[in-house]
Motif scaffolding. Sequence first.
Motif, short mmCIF file in Angstrom:
data_model
loop_
_atom_site.label_atom_id
_atom_site.label_comp_id
_atom_site.label_asym_id
_atom_site.label_seq_id
_atom_site.Cartn_x
_atom_site.Cartn_y
_atom_site.Cartn_z
N LYS A 199 0.42 -0.97 -1.09
CA LYS A 199 -0.36 -2.08 -1.40
C LYS A 199 -1.58 -2.35 -0.36
N VAL A 200 -2.12 -1.39 0.00
CA VAL A 200 -3.16 -1.41 0.84
C VAL A 200 -4.53 -1.51 0.14
N ASN A 201 -5.21 -2.51 0.50
CA ASN A 201 -6.51 -2.71 -0.27
C ASN A 201 -7.88 -2.22 0.23
N LYS A 202 -7.66 -2.38 1.72
CA LYS A 202 -8.94 -1.96 2.50
C LYS A 202 -8.19 -0.98 3.52
N PHE A 203 -9.05 0.00 3.95
CA PHE A 203 -8.62 0.91 4.91
C PHE A 203 -9.80 1.68 5.31
N HIS A 204 -9.56 2.45 6.50
CA HIS A 204 -10.69 3.37 7.00
C HIS A 204 -10.05 4.78 6.92
N LEU A 205 -10.64 5.77 6.31
CA LEU A 205 -10.17 7.13 6.41
C LEU A 205 -10.94 8.01 7.18
N TYR A 206 -10.03 8.95 8.05
CA TYR A 206 -10.58 9.82 8.98
C TYR A 206 -10.05 11.23 8.63
N GLY A 207 -10.71 11.98 8.01
CA GLY A 207 -10.41 13.37 7.89
C GLY A 207 -11.01 14.54 8.51
N HIS A 208 -10.17 15.22 9.57
CA HIS A 208 -10.64 16.13 9.99
C HIS A 208 -10.62 17.60 9.63
N PRO A 213 3.97 -6.39 15.63
CA PRO A 213 3.43 -5.22 15.06
C PRO A 213 2.17 -5.33 14.42
N ARG A 214 1.36 -4.17 14.35
CA ARG A 214 0.27 -4.20 13.71
C ARG A 214 0.50 -3.93 12.28
N GLN A 215 0.04 -4.88 11.14
CA GLN A 215 0.40 -4.46 9.71
C GLN A 215 -0.64 -3.60 9.15
N LEU A 216 -0.16 -3.03 7.94
CA LEU A 216 -0.92 -2.19 7.10
C LEU A 216 -1.84 -3.32 6.12
N LEU A 217 -1.40 -4.28 5.94
CA LEU A 217 -2.16 -5.39 5.18
C LEU A 217 -3.13 -6.42 5.77
N ASP A 218 -3.69 -6.13 6.86
CA ASP A 218 -4.41 -7.08 7.62
C ASP A 218 -5.96 -6.57 7.11
N ASP A 219 -6.58 -7.47 6.37
CA ASP A 219 -7.92 -6.95 5.90
C ASP A 219 -8.70 -7.26 6.79
N ARG A 220 -8.71 -8.19 7.81
CA ARG A 220 -9.56 -8.10 8.85
C ARG A 220 -9.77 -7.01 9.76
N LYS A 221 -8.56 -6.18 9.78
CA LYS A 221 -8.56 -4.81 10.69
C LYS A 221 -7.90 -4.12 9.88
N PRO A 222 -8.46 -3.25 8.78
CA PRO A 222 -7.79 -2.52 7.91
C PRO A 222 -7.18 -1.30 8.67
N PRO A 223 -6.09 -0.60 8.13
CA PRO A 223 -5.64 0.39 8.77
C PRO A 223 -6.43 1.77 8.70
N LEU A 224 -6.20 2.57 9.79
CA LEU A 224 -7.00 3.86 9.70
C LEU A 224 -5.99 4.92 9.50
N ILE A 225 -6.40 5.56 8.26
CA ILE A 225 -5.60 6.76 7.68
C ILE A 225 -6.04 7.90 8.09
#
Length: 91
Positions: free
Chosen positions: A77-86, A1-13
């Motif tokens: 405990k997410v340090n990096k992420f991308h935020l998409y706001g519609h 499964p894709r992880q929230l804590l992967d700094d190489r591919k930060p999650p999209l919120i």
Amino acid sequence: PRQLLDDRKPPLIVCHGGPSIPSNYLLPIVNGVTDRAIVFYDMWGCGKSSRPSRLTNIPFSIPKMVDHLQGLIQHWKVNKFHLYGHSFGGI
């Protein structure tokens, strides 16, 4: 499964518009974003999020919604992420 804590591919919120509609209309994003975890965030009282029983006693404001999302991100405990706001979710 894709992880929230992967700094190489930060999650999209993903934050939906509204503010009263749930995030499910944004679910097709999963077809285009396949290389990272995606979190569909339903703002407080919308979609699958909890609904306060007495809205009259709760100060509902943009700063409170930002604080709530920030608290969840810290809890995860997410340090990096991308935020998409519609629409309203991009305020």
